[in-house]
Motif scaffolding. Structure first.
Motif, mmCIF file in Angstrom:
data_model
loop_
_atom_site.group_PDB
_atom_site.id
_atom_site.type_symbol
_atom_site.label_atom_id
_atom_site.label_comp_id
_atom_site.label_asym_id
_atom_site.label_seq_id
_atom_site.Cartn_x
_atom_site.Cartn_y
_atom_site.Cartn_z
ATOM 1 N N VAL A 1 67.203 12.780 84.163
ATOM 2 C CA VAL A 1 66.888 13.203 82.991
ATOM 3 C C VAL A 1 67.059 13.364 81.500
ATOM 4 O O VAL A 1 68.454 12.814 81.372
ATOM 5 C CB VAL A 1 66.815 15.162 82.936
ATOM 6 N N LEU A 2 66.778 13.165 81.014
ATOM 7 C CA LEU A 2 66.403 13.289 79.165
ATOM 8 C C LEU A 2 67.457 14.743 78.522
ATOM 9 O O LEU A 2 66.105 15.905 78.695
ATOM 10 C CB LEU A 2 65.881 12.455 78.794
ATOM 11 N N PHE A 3 68.019 15.277 77.767
ATOM 12 C CA PHE A 3 68.180 16.817 77.262
ATOM 13 C C PHE A 3 68.719 16.078 75.881
ATOM 14 O O PHE A 3 68.812 15.322 75.291
ATOM 15 C CB PHE A 3 69.836 16.913 77.372
ATOM 16 N N THR A 4 67.421 16.799 74.900
ATOM 17 C CA THR A 4 67.803 16.483 73.494
ATOM 18 C C THR A 4 67.707 18.021 73.061
ATOM 19 O O THR A 4 67.061 19.124 72.996
ATOM 20 C CB THR A 4 65.807 16.515 73.323
ATOM 21 N N ASP A 5 68.578 17.826 71.794
ATOM 22 C CA ASP A 5 69.091 19.307 71.023
ATOM 23 C C ASP A 5 68.629 19.063 69.929
ATOM 24 O O ASP A 5 67.748 17.965 69.691
ATOM 25 C CB ASP A 5 70.567 18.717 70.482
ATOM 26 N N THR A 6 68.425 19.950 69.640
ATOM 27 C CA THR A 6 67.093 20.639 68.532
ATOM 28 C C THR A 6 67.872 21.144 67.848
ATOM 29 O O THR A 6 69.031 22.009 67.415
ATOM 30 C CB THR A 6 65.809 21.039 69.001
ATOM 31 N N VAL A 7 66.803 21.668 66.275
ATOM 32 C CA VAL A 7 67.955 22.418 65.015
ATOM 33 C C VAL A 7 67.406 23.316 65.326
ATOM 34 O O VAL A 7 66.248 23.737 65.980
ATOM 35 C CB VAL A 7 66.511 21.833 64.189
ATOM 36 N N GLY A 8 68.545 24.620 65.117
ATOM 37 C CA GLY A 8 68.135 25.217 65.456
ATOM 38 C C GLY A 8 67.275 26.634 64.718
ATOM 39 O O GLY A 8 66.696 26.287 63.612
ATOM 40 N N PHE A 9 66.904 27.369 65.530
ATOM 41 C CA PHE A 9 65.501 28.329 64.682
ATOM 42 C C PHE A 9 66.570 29.516 63.982
ATOM 43 O O PHE A 9 67.555 29.538 64.403
ATOM 44 C CB PHE A 9 64.637 29.326 65.709
ATOM 45 N N ILE A 10 65.719 30.068 62.972
ATOM 46 C CA ILE A 10 66.192 31.408 62.555
ATOM 47 C C ILE A 10 64.591 32.459 61.868
ATOM 48 O O ILE A 10 63.546 31.806 61.987
ATOM 49 C CB ILE A 10 66.800 30.718 61.235
ATOM 50 N N ARG A 11 64.887 34.138 61.694
ATOM 51 C CA ARG A 11 64.166 34.011 61.542
ATOM 52 C C ARG A 11 63.498 34.279 59.735
ATOM 53 O O ARG A 11 64.426 33.859 59.438
ATOM 54 C CB ARG A 11 64.565 35.922 61.241
ATOM 55 N N ARG A 12 62.265 34.218 60.018
ATOM 56 C CA ARG A 12 61.356 34.066 58.488
ATOM 57 C C ARG A 12 61.699 32.488 58.141
ATOM 58 O O ARG A 12 62.459 31.546 56.924
ATOM 59 C CB ARG A 12 61.875 34.444 57.196
ATOM 60 N N MET A 13 61.780 31.533 59.095
ATOM 61 C CA MET A 13 61.852 30.119 59.155
ATOM 62 C C MET A 13 61.384 29.616 57.611
ATOM 63 O O MET A 13 59.973 29.608 57.888
ATOM 64 C CB MET A 13 61.721 29.173 60.009
ATOM 65 N N PRO A 14 61.792 29.193 56.672
ATOM 66 C CA PRO A 14 61.434 28.003 55.765
ATOM 67 C C PRO A 14 60.097 27.156 55.945
ATOM 68 O O PRO A 14 60.293 26.456 57.035
ATOM 69 C CB PRO A 14 62.360 28.209 54.592
ATOM 70 N N GLU A 15 58.656 27.363 55.375
ATOM 71 C CA GLU A 15 57.990 26.839 56.353
ATOM 72 C C GLU A 15 58.018 25.020 55.125
ATOM 73 O O GLU A 15 57.936 23.804 56.093
ATOM 74 C CB GLU A 15 56.633 27.340 55.351
ATOM 75 N N GLU A 16 58.586 24.637 54.213
ATOM 76 C CA GLU A 16 59.397 23.422 53.970
ATOM 77 C C GLU A 16 60.305 22.765 55.392
ATOM 78 O O GLU A 16 60.604 21.781 54.958
ATOM 79 C CB GLU A 16 59.947 23.715 52.578
ATOM 80 N N LEU A 17 61.172 23.958 55.930
ATOM 81 C CA LEU A 17 61.952 22.872 56.791
ATOM 82 C C LEU A 17 61.519 22.458 57.726
ATOM 83 O O LEU A 17 61.096 21.763 58.749
ATOM 84 C CB LEU A 17 62.818 23.806 57.155
ATOM 85 N N LEU A 18 60.433 23.555 58.482
ATOM 86 C CA LEU A 18 59.018 23.531 59.293
ATOM 87 C C LEU A 18 58.358 22.007 59.519
ATOM 88 O O LEU A 18 57.626 21.405 60.560
ATOM 89 C CB LEU A 18 57.666 24.706 59.543
ATOM 90 N N THR A 19 57.541 21.836 58.417
ATOM 91 C CA THR A 19 57.441 21.372 57.611
ATOM 92 C C THR A 19 58.198 19.734 57.903
ATOM 93 O O THR A 19 57.436 18.254 58.103
ATOM 94 C CB THR A 19 56.489 20.953 56.038
ATOM 95 N N ALA A 20 59.260 19.593 57.083
ATOM 96 C CA ALA A 20 60.392 18.935 56.849
ATOM 97 C C ALA A 20 60.565 17.450 58.105
ATOM 98 O O ALA A 20 60.791 17.205 58.672
ATOM 99 C CB ALA A 20 61.534 18.878 56.220
ATOM 100 N N PHE A 21 61.536 19.019 59.261
ATOM 101 C CA PHE A 21 62.208 18.924 60.355
ATOM 102 C C PHE A 21 60.850 18.397 61.893
ATOM 103 O O PHE A 21 60.846 18.537 63.296
ATOM 104 C CB PHE A 21 62.918 19.459 60.858
#
Length: 548
Positions: free
Chosen positions: A424-444
């Motif tokens: 299998v392949l395991f993929t680590d991802t960017v951590g989430f946080i409360r009130r995640m800035p929209e700029e980050l959701l778009t960029a990543f």
């Protein structure tokens, strides 16, 4: 004729000219005033029937003349800093008996003036002088008011010696704090409670952790209770004065707010306090810039920063240079603040095109993976939940994790093996946080695409921290908002640090597998749960793996 500031309406031309002539006056740099200046100010103030104000530099030169109270004279930005006063002193007249007013003392404190003096005028003659200087930091007082005396008794006071002694004390305390705190930028953290209660307190604690991750030193945390936000100053001008006082006594140079500030609010708060002002979004962007190592991650961070900074650059002028050096200015913040709107838009377009190329390469890699039939497990969770450490324990060649927020920015994929399934392949991802800035959701977008394409999600929840249920809810709501519908397996991580009662409580409420990646506890059970989840999701086991 040099400019006269303040309430000049209705003054005659001759009066304005005599006021302008005050620019020719000079006071010895060690003196508060001279007899000639005191008499000239008193006579002019009586003639125009209004209080007058002079701003002098440390050399004793008059740099501004104004009509009105101390607060009516605009004060230019001086050489302020943790170790310095502004280098300006203010002398103004009072046409009625009375000491220094609260607005007078606020002008002294908020502008870090060398001194502020009020000269009483009676029948066109100078009488009593009131004098105040800033109190040394950590004394609990913002200012030191000297006893009121006839003005001529202050003619021999060595004001320069008083100012230099205060600056030396400020510098000494700053050096002590540097030894204790290192080179981090000292910051006052400001949370706002609009009725959220414990959630607001948790948000302030998280802001403190974000500040430390960005390299800052959170010296004080202030939770402000408000029914409604002030559209101009967010927390109100009175509260800003309290924060300025706190920053002075703690030798802090930065205010960090837990809410996102509008461009106008950031400018007004910075203007009112003279401090660097950051908000939560800017702080998170700075952390991303700190951790961005690959070209793709750097491009993603730069794009997010530029989109955030765009509305904040317009009309900032010289104020933009205040952002240089320190947290909140890494990446493009150091080099893009002075470029115009058109060039910023061109840069945003270029970065968007580059990220689209990266996304196309990832899409091709995903197609190849699907052709080979290797299932993908995306590791998701709140930031600093232990995702990278768990990946290292589950997969071959995993990287060691860090006890920091947002330590992982790029999708980190490693091969692993699950019993009954195979490779299998395991993929680590960017951590989430409360009130995640929209700029980050778009960029990543690349990281989020990996989550959407996964056959199974491994949701990692830190069981050793308080508020586990809230962090679990934040991640699940973000995944729902992103349209992610893949099945989940929950891992209650950092079990070696968690209290037994907390583990029991989370298992009763959420289920999940208790694991400790560092100790190796629960890894066998977690692999079995992941394999079961993949098989239930319709993943076909590799032929040779059915018998393992």
């Amino acid at each position: 004729m040099e400019k006269v500031f303040g309430k000049t309406e209705g003054l005659k031309k001759g009066e304005l000219k005599r006021l302008s002539n005050l620019y020719r006056r000079r006071v010895p740099k060690e003196r508060v005033l001279t007899p000639e200046l005191a008499q000239a100010l008193a006579a002019l103030s009586q003639e125009v029937g209004r209080p007058l104000a002079l701003l002098l530099d440390r050399e004793g030169r008059v740099v501004r003349v104004g009509v009105g109270d101390a607060k009516d004279l605009p004060i230019p930005e001086g050489a302020r800093g943790e170790r310095r006063l502004s280098g300006f002193r203010l002398l103004h007249t009072h046409l009625a008996p009375g000491g220094l007013s609260r607005p007078d003392l606020s002008v002294l404190f908020l502008n870090r003036l060398d001194s502020l003096a009020a000269l009483e005028v009676e029948a066109g003659r100078p009488t009593t002088l009131h004098l105040a200087l800033l109190a040394p930091p950590k004394t609990g007082e913002d200012w030191r008011i000297l006893p009121p005396r006839p003005y001529f008794q202050y003619l021999d006071l060595n004001l320069l010696a008083e100012v230099e002694a205060l600056e030396e004390e400020m510098a000494r305390q700053a050096r002590v704090r540097e030894v204790l705190d290192g080179s981090g930028e000292r910051a006052i953290l400001v949370g706002v409670d609009l009725g959220e209660g414990p959630e607001a307190e948790a948000g302030l604690e998280e802001l403190s952790e974000l500040t430390r991750t960005a390299g800052g030193v959170p010296v004080k945390k202030v939770l402000v209770f408000r029914r409604h936000l002030d559209p101009r100053y967010l927390v109100g001008l009175g509260k800003l004065e309290e924060l300025k006082s706190l920053a002075y006594h703690e030798n802090a140079s930065t205010l960090i707010f837990g809410l996102e500030l509008t461009p106008a609010q950031a400018r007004e708060i910075e203007r009112a306090t003279g401090l660097k002002v950051l908000d939560r979004t800017q702080l998170i962007l700075d952390i991303f810039a700190l951790h961005a190592k690959t070209p793709e991650a750097q491009a993603q961070v730069e794009l997010a920063q530029l989109k955030y900074l765009m509305p904040r650059l317009v009309g900032r002028g010289k104020e933009m240079s205040r952002l240089g050096g320190g947290i909140g200015t890494r990446g493009p913040g150091e080099t893009k603040l002075e470029v115009d709107r058109r060039r910023l838009l061109e840069r945003i377009t270029h970065l968007s095109r580059k990220l689209a190329e990266y996304a196309q390469r990832r899409e091709e890699a995903r197609r190849q993976r699907k052709r080979k039939g290797v299932p993908l497990i995306a590791i998701v969770g709140y930031t600093n939940a232990g995702k990278t450490t768990l990946l290292s324990a589950l997969a071959k060649g995993g990287e060691p994790g860090e006890d920091k927020l947002f330590a992982t920015l790029r999708p980190l994929t490693r091969r692993g093996f699950l019993p009954g399934v195979g490779e299998v392949l395991f993929t680590d991802t960017v951590g989430f946080i409360r009130r995640m800035p929209e700029e980050l959701l778009t960029a990543f977008r690349a990281t989020l695409e990996e989550v959407r394409e996964a056959d199974l999600l491994l949701h990692v929840l830190d069981a050793s921290q308080e508020g586990g249920l809230e962090r679990y809810r934040v991640v699940e709501e973000l995944l729902k908002g992103l349209g992610v519908e893949a099945p989940r397996v929950l891992a209650l991580s950092k079990a070696d640090r968690a209290a037994p009662y907390d583990l029991l409580y989370l298992r009763e409420r959420l289920g999940g597998v208790v694991v400790s990646a560092l100790k190796g506890t629960g890894l066998k059970e977690l692999r079995e749960a992941l394999a079961e989840g993949l098989l239930k999701a319709g993943v076909r086991p590799q032929a040779w793996a059915q018998y393992t």
